[in-house]
Every structure is written in C-alpha cells, then in structure tokens.
Design an enzyme around this catalytic site. Structure first.
Site, short mmCIF file in Angstrom:
data_model
loop_
_atom_site.label_atom_id
_atom_site.label_comp_id
_atom_site.label_asym_id
_atom_site.label_seq_id
_atom_site.Cartn_x
_atom_site.Cartn_y
_atom_site.Cartn_z
N SER A 317 0.83 -1.20 0.00
CA SER A 317 0.00 0.00 0.00
C SER A 317 0.87 1.26 0.00
O SER A 317 0.57 2.24 -0.69
CB SER A 317 -0.91 0.00 1.23
OG SER A 317 -1.57 1.24 1.37
N TRP A 320 2.33 1.65 -3.42
CA TRP A 320 1.29 2.10 -4.35
C TRP A 320 1.20 3.63 -4.35
O TRP A 320 0.98 4.26 -5.39
CB TRP A 320 -0.07 1.51 -3.93
CG TRP A 320 -1.22 1.95 -4.79
CD1 TRP A 320 -1.68 1.35 -5.92
CD2 TRP A 320 -2.06 3.11 -4.60
NE1 TRP A 320 -2.75 2.04 -6.43
CE2 TRP A 320 -3.01 3.12 -5.65
CE3 TRP A 320 -2.10 4.12 -3.63
CZ2 TRP A 320 -3.98 4.10 -5.76
CZ3 TRP A 320 -3.07 5.11 -3.76
CH2 TRP A 320 -3.99 5.09 -4.81
N HIS A 321 1.39 4.22 -3.17
CA HIS A 321 1.23 5.67 -3.09
C HIS A 321 2.35 6.43 -3.80
O HIS A 321 2.13 7.50 -4.34
CB HIS A 321 1.17 6.12 -1.62
CG HIS A 321 -0.18 5.90 -1.02
ND1 HIS A 321 -0.59 4.69 -0.53
CD2 HIS A 321 -1.24 6.74 -0.84
CE1 HIS A 321 -1.83 4.79 -0.07
NE2 HIS A 321 -2.25 6.01 -0.25
N GLY A 322 3.55 5.89 -3.78
CA GLY A 322 4.61 6.64 -4.43
C GLY A 322 5.91 5.86 -4.51
O GLY A 322 6.17 4.98 -3.69
N PHE A 470 -0.41 10.31 -7.48
CA PHE A 470 -0.35 8.86 -7.36
C PHE A 470 -1.05 8.19 -8.54
O PHE A 470 -1.15 7.02 -8.60
CB PHE A 470 -0.98 8.41 -6.05
CG PHE A 470 -0.38 9.11 -4.85
CD1 PHE A 470 0.99 9.27 -4.76
CD2 PHE A 470 -1.18 9.60 -3.84
CE1 PHE A 470 1.55 9.93 -3.68
CE2 PHE A 470 -0.62 10.25 -2.74
CZ PHE A 470 0.74 10.43 -2.66
#
Length: 470
Positions: A317, A320-322, A470
């Site tokens: 997770s 996924w954000h960056g 994102f």
C-alpha cells in the site's frame, strides 16, 4: 482539469445541461467524450496509455468469460499488462536509482539510463479500477461488458478518473444503462456535496498547506513546536485535500444520477489503527482487502503468516502511493501499528470491556500514531522525515514559526470547526448542520455562509490535489 478551477466550473455546468437535454441513448457517448476531454486537459498524449489498457482489459474480460481452461492465464496476462504499464511509468526511475546506489557501493557503474518520464495523472487509480473489473469477471461476480464504449466509460468516468474512489464494476457499470431523469432533490444533494468538498479543499487544505510547506521544506531550520504543529496541520491538510476531492467527485456523479462509493468516514474519530483504515480511503483499503489480503490467506492462516500478510499489504500500500522510500516507511509503520494492535488484543486486552478513560486514550493514541506516520508521507526525503521526528521528540529549542499570523489563526479555527462538524455528523446525525437543516431558510443561510467563506478566506492558488501524483 482541476475541480478547484473556473475551467471546471464552466465544464461542469455546460456538460451537465447538455447531459440532461440529450436522449438517454446518447448520454454514454457524451460522458465518454467529456471524460476524454477532462483527462486530456492534463497531458493529452497520455490518453493513449488509457486507451491501451482499456482495449486490453475489454478483450480480456470477454475471453475470460468465454474460456473454461485458460481463464487464469488470461487474467494473469491482463494483470501483467496493467501492472507493467504502472511499473514502467511509476517505478522505473525509482528502481534504477536504487540499482545505481547498490552498484555504486561495489564500485560499479549502472549502465541503465534514467528516463525523463512524467507519471500519467491518476495512473494508480484507473489501473486498480481496471484490474478490479477483470478479477471480478474471472471470479464470476461480474458479466463481461460487451459494449466497448460503456466499458471505457467505467474506467474513464471523469468525476473519479484521476483520484478515485476506486470503483467496482458491480457498483457502477449497470448505472450507465439506467435511464436518469432530472431530479431536483438529487441534483441539490450533489451540488451540496460539491460545495462542501470545495470548502474542505480551498478553505482548509490549501490554507494549512502554507504553514506545512514552510516547515517541511526546511525542517532543519524549525523548532520542535513548529514541527509538531506542521505535522498536525498536515494530518488535516491531507484529509481535507483528499476527502475534499472524493466529496466533489461523489457530488458531481450524483448530479448525473450515478452513485459512487463512500471513500472517507471521519477517520480521525477512529479508536484504533484497524478502525482508522476502515474509515480512510475506503475504496483502496477494501481493494487491498479483496484482491490481495484475502487471496494470500488473510487472517485464516497460522498466526505468523497472518502477521506476515498484514505487513505485506501495508508495505505494498505504501509503494502504491509513491515511488519513494518515504512511502514505504509510511506503509510499514501502519503495518507495524496494526500488528501491535493484533498482539495486544490477543495477549493483553483479550476483548475485555474498556473504561471511558481508556477509550479516550485510544482516540488520542490512534491520532498521534497516524500523525507520526504522516511525517514520512509528507517529508521530501527520509532524512527530512527523521529530522522532523527528531525536532519533535527532542523538543528542539526555538519559538513557534508564525509566518502569516492571521493565516495561522484561521488554520487553528478551521481545524476546530472541522472537528466539531465531524463530531456532529458522527454522533448527532448532522442534527446541527446548517446545510442539512430541515428548515429551508437555515439551509439557504448555510449555503451562503459556506460560499462566502470560500470566497473570502479560500486559497485560490493552492494548485492540484495531493493524490493526483499517485
């Protein structure tokens, strides 16, 4: 095109009027066309990437439904295509930089060149939404969509195209076939949500951003108290920024007769990290639950693997954000928090009833832990994140950074207002809200006050929404 721009206001008014004037059979085409225009307002050429993944997943969905023996392979090919595009644009340079560092430690030179790539806006969001479609078709929960235009609209529906909510096909696809008539009450409800979302973005988030940016962009020059204030401000900034976007998206879709899923449910009123994640970015947390956490075993495995599964989900997770180690640390911290809660519940609390004092302590502890993790989410580098943490924990000397004094006062008052509003919604069913009052006169006063506040103390050069990156 930003929701907080005059360009969008004109776009929304014109397209909504045309939408309701058109016969139902042409509306999907209008929505798809204006969604393409909306996306191309950022970087036009990247519409080709969306087109590529849409065609791949459209064909994959039909073949998966028709195939008996190769369903798994077809799903895998679809996922590889989607994740491949995401990895190339989002993680290529990140992985290459880390390879360069590793090779440098061994005195080798990395022969792979860095690429000058701009991340397509919202790529992570529409990639996950597209993947949810093929996975649901594979599972037999969703029939393959035969209408290419409707499927493309599912991926590209403009209100949630670039920052969610990350929808599921079962919730949205059938709504594009439903005949919608102009409903005054529904339109007013949608506009009300849009107004409240704009207030959160322009008045609260962008106001708080001024102070946060000043401290976080030069953490070594600020005191412990300034770092702490900036961190608390950022907690509310990112909440109002992202939930503001979601609220506008949900409101805009509602005006058009489309219901999108709830994405935020007053997360800072959570009493545990687990509860926080049931209230924060719900469309993403449930995506990870349904398509990663449960498939790898969830909690129905031996305890060590259960702990491992939690950590895997939160670290992914974070990534996924960056494409940065700051996001990895942020995700890992939340994984660590949740594992600690699991261990405490299993070996210490054992589902015993807790006193009011302990409950209050849980509210505070959850908020503090979430803020601690936000430090790395907002910090420009890992080193900056540790500098902020050090400033706070060592009570680094120095006065409170004031900046624009009136702005600081506004910021504090706006946070207090937001907390009261959230408590009113959570515990009193919006009983004391002006814009949700049963009395029309009070509602109209509420609309005017909200609009005037946006115009008078709103920040109109705050730029794009944080989650667009994102």
């Amino acid at each position: 095109m930003l929701f907080n721009s005059l360009h969008f206001v004109a776009f929304f008014i014109i397209t909504t009027i045309v939408y309701f004037l058109l016969p139902h059979r042409y509306r999907w085409f209008l929505l798809l066309s204006i969604s393409c225009y909306f996306y191309m307002a950022f970087i036009p050429i990247y519409i080709l990437i969306l087109g590529f993944t849409i065609v791949i997943d459209y064909i994959a969905g039909i073949l998966i439904e028709q195939s008996e023996r190769n369903k798994k392979h077809l799903l895998a090919m679809s996922i590889v295509a989607n994740v491949g595009v995401l990895c190339f644009f989002k993680y290529y340079n990140f992985l290459n930089e880390n390879l360069t560092t590793l090779l440098g430690l061994a005195s080798f030179k990395n022969p792979i060149p860095a690429l000058n790539i701009i991340l397509p806006i919202g790529l992570s969001f529409h990639t996950f939404q597209a993947m949810s479609y093929t996975i649901e078709v594979y599972r037999g929960n969703q029939k393959a969509e035969k209408h290419l235009g409707i499927y493309a609209l599912y991926v590209m529906f403009y209100p949630q195209l670039v920052a969610g909510p990350i929808e599921r096909p079962q919730n949205v696809l059938h709504q594009f076939y439903k005949k919608v008539t102009f409903d005054y009450e529904r339109v007013v409800e949608g506009l009300k949500l849009m107004l409240w979302g704009l207030f959160k973005k322009i008045v609260i988030a962008d106001r708080l951003a001024i102070y946060v940016d000043a401290v976080y962009n030069n953490p070594q020059h600020h005191s412990g108290i300034s770092s702490a204030v900036a961190t608390v401000f950022f907690a509310f900034q990112i909440y109002c920024d992202f939930s503001g976007y979601s609220t506008i998206a949900i409101g805009a879709a509602k005006v058009l007769g489309i219901d999108l899923m709830e994405n935020f449910r007053r997360p800072y009123l959570a009493k545990s990290i687990k509860e926080f994640w049931s209230r924060w970015h719900i469309s993403l947390s449930t995506w990870f639950r349904d398509y990663l956490y449960i498939p790898i075993g969830g909690s129905r495995v031996k305890f060590p693997k259960y702990i491992r599964n939690i950590l895997i989900v939160f670290i992914i997770s974070g990534i996924w954000h960056g494409a940065s180690w700051t996001f990895v640390i942020w995700g890992a911290l939340h994984g660590f928090y949740q594992i600690t809660e699991v261990l405490l519940n299993k070996y210490v609390y054992k589902d015993k009833p807790r006193s009011k004092a302990v409950t209050v302590l849980n509210y505070i502890t959850t908020f503090v832990l979430v803020c601690l993790a936000w430090v790395f989410f907002r910090a420009n580098t890992v080193q900056d994140g540790f500098t902020i943490i050090s400033n706070i924990l060592t009570f680094k000397k120095g006065g409170l950074f004031i900046g624009f004094a009136a702005g600081l006062v506004y910021s504090v008052l706006l946070i207090i207002f937001l907390i009261i509003t959230e408590i009113n919604y959570e515990y009193f069913n919006n009983k004391f809200s002006l814009i949700y009052s049963k009395r029309p006169v009070v509602r109209e006063v509420g609309y005017v006050l909200l609009l005037l506040t946006i115009l008078i103390i709103g920040v109109f050069n705050g730029g794009q929404f944080i989650y667009f990156q994102f």
